[in-house]
Write a protein that holds these residues in place. Structure first.
Motif, PDB file in Angstrom:
ATOM      1  N   ALA A  66       0.786  -1.163  -0.052  1.00 41.51           N
ATOM      2  CA  ALA A  66       0.124   0.005   0.133  1.00 41.51           C
ATOM      3  C   ALA A  66       0.722   1.358   0.128  1.00 41.51           C
ATOM      4  O   ALA A  66       0.607   2.062  -0.632  1.00 41.51           O
ATOM      5  N   LEU A  67       1.999   1.202   0.748  1.00 41.73           N
ATOM      6  CA  LEU A  67       2.967   2.389   0.645  1.00 41.73           C
ATOM      7  C   LEU A  67       3.480   2.526  -0.458  1.00 41.73           C
ATOM      8  O   LEU A  67       3.621   3.819  -0.986  1.00 41.73           O
ATOM      9  N   ALA A  68       3.889   1.465  -1.252  1.00 39.88           N
ATOM     10  CA  ALA A  68       4.456   1.707  -2.449  1.00 39.88           C
ATOM     11  C   ALA A  68       3.596   2.333  -3.581  1.00 39.88           C
ATOM     12  O   ALA A  68       3.811   3.033  -4.293  1.00 39.88           O
ATOM     13  N   TYR A  69       2.230   1.867  -3.617  1.00 35.72           N
ATOM     14  CA  TYR A  69       1.201   2.334  -4.365  1.00 35.72           C
ATOM     15  C   TYR A  69       0.811   3.764  -4.075  1.00 35.72           C
ATOM     16  O   TYR A  69       0.717   4.437  -5.154  1.00 35.72           O
ATOM     17  N   LYS A  70       0.912   4.239  -2.991  1.00 36.70           N
ATOM     18  CA  LYS A  70       0.730   5.418  -2.552  1.00 36.70           C
ATOM     19  C   LYS A  70       1.756   6.315  -2.823  1.00 36.70           C
ATOM     20  O   LYS A  70       1.615   7.392  -3.417  1.00 36.70           O
ATOM     21  N   ALA A  71       3.129   6.026  -2.598  1.00 40.55           N
ATOM     22  CA  ALA A  71       4.193   6.716  -3.244  1.00 40.55           C
ATOM     23  C   ALA A  71       4.062   6.891  -4.761  1.00 40.55           C
ATOM     24  O   ALA A  71       4.611   7.996  -5.213  1.00 40.55           O
ATOM     25  N   ARG A  72       3.809   5.931  -5.416  1.00 41.22           N
ATOM     26  CA  ARG A  72       3.969   5.927  -6.919  1.00 41.22           C
ATOM     27  C   ARG A  72       2.717   6.648  -7.561  1.00 41.22           C
ATOM     28  O   ARG A  72       2.869   7.417  -8.613  1.00 41.22           O
ATOM     29  N   TYR A  73       1.468   6.322  -7.194  1.00 40.46           N
ATOM     30  CA  TYR A  73       0.295   6.758  -7.754  1.00 40.46           C
ATOM     31  C   TYR A  73      -0.598   7.876  -7.015  1.00 40.46           C
ATOM     32  O   TYR A  73      -1.213   8.629  -7.779  1.00 40.46           O
ATOM     33  N   PHE A  74      -0.401   8.029  -5.785  1.00 38.36           N
ATOM     34  CA  PHE A  74      -1.402   8.852  -5.083  1.00 38.36           C
ATOM     35  C   PHE A  74      -0.791   9.613  -4.080  1.00 38.36           C
ATOM     36  O   PHE A  74      -1.091   9.527  -2.726  1.00 38.36           O
ATOM     37  N   PRO A  75       0.474  10.310  -4.112  1.00 39.03           N
ATOM     38  CA  PRO A  75       1.238  10.593  -2.777  1.00 39.03           C
ATOM     39  C   PRO A  75       0.434  11.934  -2.242  1.00 39.03           C
ATOM     40  O   PRO A  75       0.675  11.986  -0.866  1.00 39.03           O
ATOM     41  N   ASP A  76      -0.139  12.574  -2.861  1.00 38.06           N
ATOM     42  CA  ASP A  76      -0.891  14.023  -2.120  1.00 38.06           C
ATOM     43  C   ASP A  76      -2.465  13.594  -1.842  1.00 38.06           C
ATOM     44  O   ASP A  76      -2.917  14.643  -1.660  1.00 38.06           O
ATOM     45  N   THR A  77      -2.884  12.452  -1.891  1.00 38.87           N
ATOM     46  CA  THR A  77      -4.355  12.244  -1.628  1.00 38.87           C
ATOM     47  C   THR A  77      -4.522  10.865  -1.132  1.00 38.87           C
ATOM     48  O   THR A  77      -3.626  10.203  -0.806  1.00 38.87           O
ATOM     49  N   ASP A  78      -6.105  10.487  -1.030  1.00 35.81           N
ATOM     50  CA  ASP A  78      -6.021   9.024  -0.599  1.00 35.81           C
ATOM     51  C   ASP A  78      -6.489   8.483  -1.593  1.00 35.81           C
ATOM     52  O   ASP A  78      -6.547   8.679  -2.789  1.00 35.81           O
TER      53      ASP A  78
END
Length: 114
Positions: free
Chosen positions: A39-51
């Motif tokens: 989940a952290l990898a996806y967040k960093a790659r695809y949605f770092p500034d949102t949920d």
């Protein structure tokens, strides 16, 4: 796979629906366990500034990410907020009103709340 278990199949009724369910399960893991390394990898790659709920496809998305985003609509249809203290809910955008067919407030949002 779609044959009944009696005929040595797995008993799935539809591969398409099963695939959607499995992708929605992966999407739910991103929501429920944001500290998970994947989940952290996806967040960093695809949605770092949102949920996850507001994430976009982004540039050069992987096939898996596009598939997970498509399954997000399955989750949206079935998920409702547990209000709790109400600090994080966006009352005009989020699905939280549980009634027959009304999922969002119908009245327009005042400009100060958008």
């Amino acid at each position: 796979m779609c044959l009944p278990k009696e005929e040595e199949g797995l008993g799935f009724r539809s591969r398409v629906h099963m695939n959607s369910a499995l992708l929605a399960k992966q999407a739910w893991r991103l929501v429920e366990d944001p500290g998970n390394p994947l989940a952290l990898a996806y967040k960093a790659r695809y949605f770092p500034d949102t949920d996850f709920w507001d994430a976009t496809t982004g540039s050069t998305p992987s096939y898996i990410w596009r598939s997970i985003l498509q399954s997000r609509e399955v989750l949206r249809r079935g998920c409702k907020w547990v209000l709790g203290d109400g600090k994080t809910i966006r009352i005009w955008q989020d699905s939280w009103v549980i009634r027959d067919s009304v999922e969002r407030l119908i009245s327009p949002a005042p400009s100060s709340f958008e």
